[in-house]
Motif scaffolding. Structure first.
Motif, PDB file in Angstrom:
ATOM      1  N   PRO A   1     -12.351   5.442   1.395  1.00  0.00           N
ATOM      2  CA  PRO A   1     -12.321   5.194   2.852  1.00  0.00           C
ATOM      3  C   PRO A   1     -11.489   6.231   3.614  1.00  0.00           C
ATOM      4  O   PRO A   1     -11.876   6.646   4.712  1.00  0.00           O
ATOM      5  CB  PRO A   1     -11.704   3.791   2.965  1.00  0.00           C
ATOM      6  N   THR A   2     -10.366   6.688   3.037  1.00  0.00           N
ATOM      7  CA  THR A   2      -9.552   7.696   3.750  1.00  0.00           C
ATOM      8  C   THR A   2     -10.299   9.018   3.862  1.00  0.00           C
ATOM      9  O   THR A   2     -10.303   9.671   4.909  1.00  0.00           O
ATOM     10  CB  THR A   2      -8.202   7.932   3.026  1.00  0.00           C
ATOM     11  N   VAL A   3     -10.938   9.413   2.762  1.00  0.00           N
ATOM     12  CA  VAL A   3     -11.663  10.686   2.759  1.00  0.00           C
ATOM     13  C   VAL A   3     -12.812  10.637   3.781  1.00  0.00           C
ATOM     14  O   VAL A   3     -13.028  11.588   4.547  1.00  0.00           O
ATOM     15  CB  VAL A   3     -12.183  10.989   1.323  1.00  0.00           C
TER      16      VAL A   3
ATOM     17  N   ALA B   1       0.840  -1.207   0.000  1.00  0.00           N
ATOM     18  CA  ALA B   1       0.000   0.000   0.000  1.00  0.00           C
ATOM     19  C   ALA B   1       0.875   1.258   0.000  1.00  0.00           C
ATOM     20  O   ALA B   1       1.832   1.330   0.773  1.00  0.00           O
ATOM     21  CB  ALA B   1      -0.898  -0.020   1.226  1.00  0.00           C
ATOM     22  N   PRO B   2       0.551   2.257  -0.838  1.00  0.00           N
ATOM     23  CA  PRO B   2       1.381   3.475  -0.936  1.00  0.00           C
ATOM     24  C   PRO B   2       1.509   4.222   0.374  1.00  0.00           C
ATOM     25  O   PRO B   2       2.471   4.960   0.572  1.00  0.00           O
ATOM     26  CB  PRO B   2       0.635   4.343  -1.954  1.00  0.00           C
ATOM     27  N   SER B   3       0.553   4.056   1.291  1.00  0.00           N
ATOM     28  CA  SER B   3       0.595   4.816   2.551  1.00  0.00           C
ATOM     29  C   SER B   3       1.618   4.248   3.541  1.00  0.00           C
ATOM     30  O   SER B   3       1.900   4.874   4.558  1.00  0.00           O
ATOM     31  CB  SER B   3      -0.787   4.821   3.198  1.00  0.00           C
TER      32      SER B   3
ATOM     33  N   TYR C   1       8.835   6.683  -0.362  1.00  0.00           N
ATOM     34  CA  TYR C   1       9.470   5.411  -0.752  1.00  0.00           C
ATOM     35  C   TYR C   1       8.671   4.694  -1.832  1.00  0.00           C
ATOM     36  O   TYR C   1       9.229   3.987  -2.669  1.00  0.00           O
ATOM     37  CB  TYR C   1       9.602   4.482   0.464  1.00  0.00           C
ATOM     38  N   TYR C   2       7.349   4.851  -1.752  1.00  0.00           N
ATOM     39  CA  TYR C   2       6.493   4.225  -2.781  1.00  0.00           C
ATOM     40  C   TYR C   2       6.940   4.712  -4.166  1.00  0.00           C
ATOM     41  O   TYR C   2       7.242   3.915  -5.055  1.00  0.00           O
ATOM     42  CB  TYR C   2       5.026   4.589  -2.503  1.00  0.00           C
ATOM     43  N   THR C   3       7.004   6.039  -4.321  1.00  0.00           N
ATOM     44  CA  THR C   3       7.361   6.612  -5.625  1.00  0.00           C
ATOM     45  C   THR C   3       8.778   6.198  -6.019  1.00  0.00           C
ATOM     46  O   THR C   3       9.028   5.825  -7.180  1.00  0.00           O
ATOM     47  CB  THR C   3       7.273   8.156  -5.561  1.00  0.00           C
TER      48      THR C   3
ATOM     49  N   SER D   1       2.413   0.686 -13.508  1.00  0.00           N
ATOM     50  CA  SER D   1       3.318   1.657 -12.901  1.00  0.00           C
ATOM     51  C   SER D   1       2.444   2.750 -12.282  1.00  0.00           C
ATOM     52  O   SER D   1       1.334   2.481 -11.825  1.00  0.00           O
ATOM     53  CB  SER D   1       4.269   2.192 -13.985  1.00  0.00           C
ATOM     54  N   SER D   2       2.893   3.988 -12.301  1.00  0.00           N
ATOM     55  CA  SER D   2       2.080   5.082 -11.767  1.00  0.00           C
ATOM     56  C   SER D   2       2.566   6.380 -12.392  1.00  0.00           C
ATOM     57  O   SER D   2       3.771   6.561 -12.594  1.00  0.00           O
ATOM     58  CB  SER D   2       2.261   5.161 -10.253  1.00  0.00           C
ATOM     59  N   ALA D   3       1.622   7.283 -12.668  1.00  0.00           N
ATOM     60  CA  ALA D   3       2.033   8.590 -13.206  1.00  0.00           C
ATOM     61  C   ALA D   3       2.870   9.345 -12.177  1.00  0.00           C
ATOM     62  O   ALA D   3       3.630  10.258 -12.531  1.00  0.00           O
ATOM     63  CB  ALA D   3       0.804   9.399 -13.598  1.00  0.00           C
ATOM     64  N   SER D   4       2.786   8.926 -10.907  1.00  0.00           N
ATOM     65  CA  SER D   4       3.582   9.605  -9.873  1.00  0.00           C
ATOM     66  C   SER D   4       5.081   9.445 -10.054  1.00  0.00           C
ATOM     67  O   SER D   4       5.831  10.101  -9.341  1.00  0.00           O
ATOM     68  CB  SER D   4       3.294   9.069  -8.491  1.00  0.00           C
ATOM     69  N   VAL D   5       5.524   8.575 -10.946  1.00  0.00           N
ATOM     70  CA  VAL D   5       6.981   8.397 -11.100  1.00  0.00           C
ATOM     71  C   VAL D   5       7.675   9.686 -11.570  1.00  0.00           C
ATOM     72  O   VAL D   5       8.882   9.808 -11.449  1.00  0.00           O
ATOM     73  CB  VAL D   5       7.352   7.213 -12.050  1.00  0.00           C
TER      74      VAL D   5
HETATM   75  C1  LIG Z   1      -6.305  15.966   1.580  1.00  0.00           C
HETATM   76  C2  LIG Z   1      -6.174  14.534   1.705  1.00  0.00           C
HETATM   77  C3  LIG Z   1      -5.045  14.030   2.511  1.00  0.00           C
HETATM   78  C4  LIG Z   1      -7.083  13.757   1.098  1.00  0.00           C
HETATM   79  C5  LIG Z   1      -7.192  12.289   1.183  1.00  0.00           C
HETATM   80  C6  LIG Z   1      -7.280  11.671  -0.177  1.00  0.00           C
HETATM   81  C7  LIG Z   1      -6.075  10.817  -0.454  1.00  0.00           C
HETATM   82  C8  LIG Z   1      -6.159   9.574   0.418  1.00  0.00           C
HETATM   83  C9  LIG Z   1      -5.996  10.485  -1.950  1.00  0.00           C
HETATM   84  C10 LIG Z   1      -6.046  11.714  -2.832  1.00  0.00           C
HETATM   85  C11 LIG Z   1      -5.118  11.468  -4.028  1.00  0.00           C
HETATM   86  C12 LIG Z   1      -4.814  10.011  -3.924  1.00  0.00           C
HETATM   87  C13 LIG Z   1      -3.682   9.410  -4.657  1.00  0.00           C
HETATM   88  C14 LIG Z   1      -3.069   8.260  -4.189  1.00  0.00           C
HETATM   89  C15 LIG Z   1      -3.467   7.654  -2.888  1.00  0.00           C
HETATM   90  C16 LIG Z   1      -4.718   8.256  -2.244  1.00  0.00           C
HETATM   91  C17 LIG Z   1      -4.726   9.758  -2.414  1.00  0.00           C
HETATM   92  C18 LIG Z   1      -3.486  10.371  -1.778  1.00  0.00           C
HETATM   93  C19 LIG Z   1      -1.858   7.653  -4.879  1.00  0.00           C
HETATM   94  C20 LIG Z   1      -0.632   8.099  -4.096  1.00  0.00           C
HETATM   95  C21 LIG Z   1      -1.924   6.134  -4.907  1.00  0.00           C
HETATM   96  C22 LIG Z   1      -0.739   5.513  -5.575  1.00  0.00           C
HETATM   97  C23 LIG Z   1      -0.274   6.209  -6.794  1.00  0.00           C
HETATM   98  O1  LIG Z   1       0.414   5.608  -7.584  1.00  0.00           O
HETATM   99  C24 LIG Z   1      -0.550   7.624  -7.014  1.00  0.00           C
HETATM  100  C25 LIG Z   1      -1.825   8.089  -6.355  1.00  0.00           C
HETATM  101  C26 LIG Z   1      -2.012   9.579  -6.522  1.00  0.00           C
HETATM  102  C27 LIG Z   1      -3.312  10.039  -5.951  1.00  0.00           C
END
Ligand SMILES: CC(C)=CCC[C@@H](C)[C@H]1CC[C@H]2C3=C(CC[C@]12C)[C@@]1(C)CCC(=O)C[C@@H]1CC3
Ligand SMILES: NC(=O)C1=CN([C@@H]2O[C@H](COP(=O)(O)OP(=O)(O)OC[C@H]3O[C@@H](n4cnc5c(N)ncnc54)[C@H](OP(=O)(O)O)[C@@H]3O)[C@@H](O)[C@H]2O)C=CC1
Length: 341
Positions: free
Chosen positions: A181-183, A78-80, A141-143, A114-118
């Motif tokens: 779920p995070t939101v 998980a990216p988090s 570290y994920y990126t 992959s991910s556009a975040s690279v």
């Molecule tokens: C303000 C705030 C902290 C909002 C919560 C929402 C976030 C949990 C998502 C908003 C953009 C998302 C995102 C990803 C994970 C979940 C968010 C941060 C990634 C990092 C997931 C893995 C990837 O490759 C890129 C994603 C970019 C957008």
């Protein structure tokens, strides 16, 4: 005489995850034969053959790759997480095992998620193409390990193994364990009142079915001599949206209030860096999960949207589900997260 299958046999590594399972369902819908490889199985389907193991072990992977035409590699921690060893082992070393297993098993096509975040390092990206350089200072570290992983997959493209990297961004949809779920968790804890920045930053959020469609087209494109071999492709909804409008639509759709109060982006980014620094110092004693990590703050306060022209030109990609419909389907699917009166 050899019997020719009309449809290919696929292996989805990470097929029990959010994206992977949607990919499995669509492949079955389109008549492919499907194997799934994952650490544990989270659903049952008599049309799917499951293989349980660790992708870092070639010997675990090989049985799942027997007679497979296309391998889709969409597994990742998980990216988090902030566990560098885990990311390095799974995303980098594990991907090298996937490549060697493909070669040993005679698989000819490998599609990496992959991910556009690279290419993202906290600075605005507007309509970014695949020619942007990799982030030289990845924020997390994920990126960092997604970059190592993508480089490895693209450089392993050769006559016997055709490889491609699909770069989605902000995937959302039913069963996503992360974004919605995070939101909602933030809203329930009273942390969703704030807008980071001026609220006018455009971002790509991509509906999971469109990401799946992009993957299947990418896999099918990998014929001998195809221009797509060894290249990376952005897959988006082709419809950037204000980050805070997107979040507000999800929140309002589920019965919560939209964010209202603005906080300056740069201030919050530096606060997040300092907080992360202290959490790292305290880590041996206590593990603190940050809601506002520097990466999340950067994603919430900058423009980051990408052009998918290359995918449109090279394998006729176009999104199948538009943004309004995608948000609607997503909100409807999360009945259990709806605010209770
Ligand atoms: C303000 C705030 C902290 C909002 C919560 C929402 C976030 C949990 C998502 C908003 C953009 C998302 C995102 C990803 C994970 C979940 C968010 C941060 C990634 C990092 C997931 C893995 C990837 O490759 C890129 C994603 C970019 C957008
Ligand atoms: N979600 C997003 O917004 C974006 C995601 N991506 C990429 O898309 C891919 C899929 O992401 P997503 O579906 O959201 O993630 P999930 O966490 O839902 O799925 C990943 C799956 O991989 C499995 N896995 C992890 N480590 C291993 C291992 N060592 N061996 C076998 N399986 C393993 C996980 O198992 P377990 O759950 O047990 O750990 C999980 O089932 C990832 O590569 C991610 O980097 C790219 C851009 C945006």
């Amino acid at each position: 005489m050899a019997v020719r299958r009309s449809k290919k046999k696929c292996l989805v590594i990470g097929g029990c995850g959010f994206l992977g399972r949607h990919l499995v369902e669509e492949l079955l819908e389109r008549d492919y034969t499907v194997n799934v490889f994952d650490m544990r199985s989270t659903f049952e389907d008599e049309m799917v053959t499951f293989f349980i193991g660790d992708l870092c072990k070639t010997e675990d992977l090989l049985p799942a790759m027997e007679n497979v035409d296309i391998v889709f590699h969409c597994a990742s921690p998980a990216p988090s997480s902030d566990n560098y060893q885990l990311f390095y082992r799974v995303n980098y070393e594990g991907t090298k095992s996937v490549i060697s297993a493909c070669k040993e098993a005679g698989v000819q096509r490998l599609v990496l998620t992959s991910s556009a975040s690279v290419v993202f390092e906290g600075v605005d990206i507007q309509n970014g193409s695949e020619d942007l350089p990799y982030a030289s200072h990845p924020i997390d570290y994920y990126t960092e390990t997604k970059i190592l992983q993508e480089k490895e997959v693209l450089k392993s493209n050769c006559e016997d193994l055709h490889t491609i990297a699909v770069r989605p961004h902000g995937i959302f949809g039913p069963r996503d364990p992360q974004l919605v779920p995070t939101v909602v968790d933030m809203a329930r804890k009273g942390k969703s009142k704030y807008i980071i920045g001026d609220g006018r930053n455009l971002v790509d959020f991509t509906y999971v079915k469109n990401v799946v469609h992009g993957h299947i087209l990418a896999g099918e494109s990998l014929d001998e001599g195809s221009v797509t071999c060894g290249k990376a492709y952005h897959i988006t909804n082709d419809d950037p949206i204000y980050f805070w409008d997107f979040l507000s639509k999800i929140l309002i759709g589920l019965g919560y209030a939209a964010p209202r109060y603005k906080i300056p982006y740069t201030l919050l980014f530096y606060i997040a860096l300092v907080v992360q620094f202290f959490c790292t110092l305290l880590k041996p004693l206590v593990v603190i999960k940050l809601t506002f990590s520097p990466m999340r703050v950067a994603l919430a306060g900058t423009h980051h949207y990408y052009s998918c022209e290359r995918a449109k030109n090279d394998f006729a990609y176009k999104p199948l589900v538009n943004m309004d419909k995608a948000i609607d389907l997503t909100v409807q699917s999360y009945a259990e997260l709806r605010k209770k009166d």
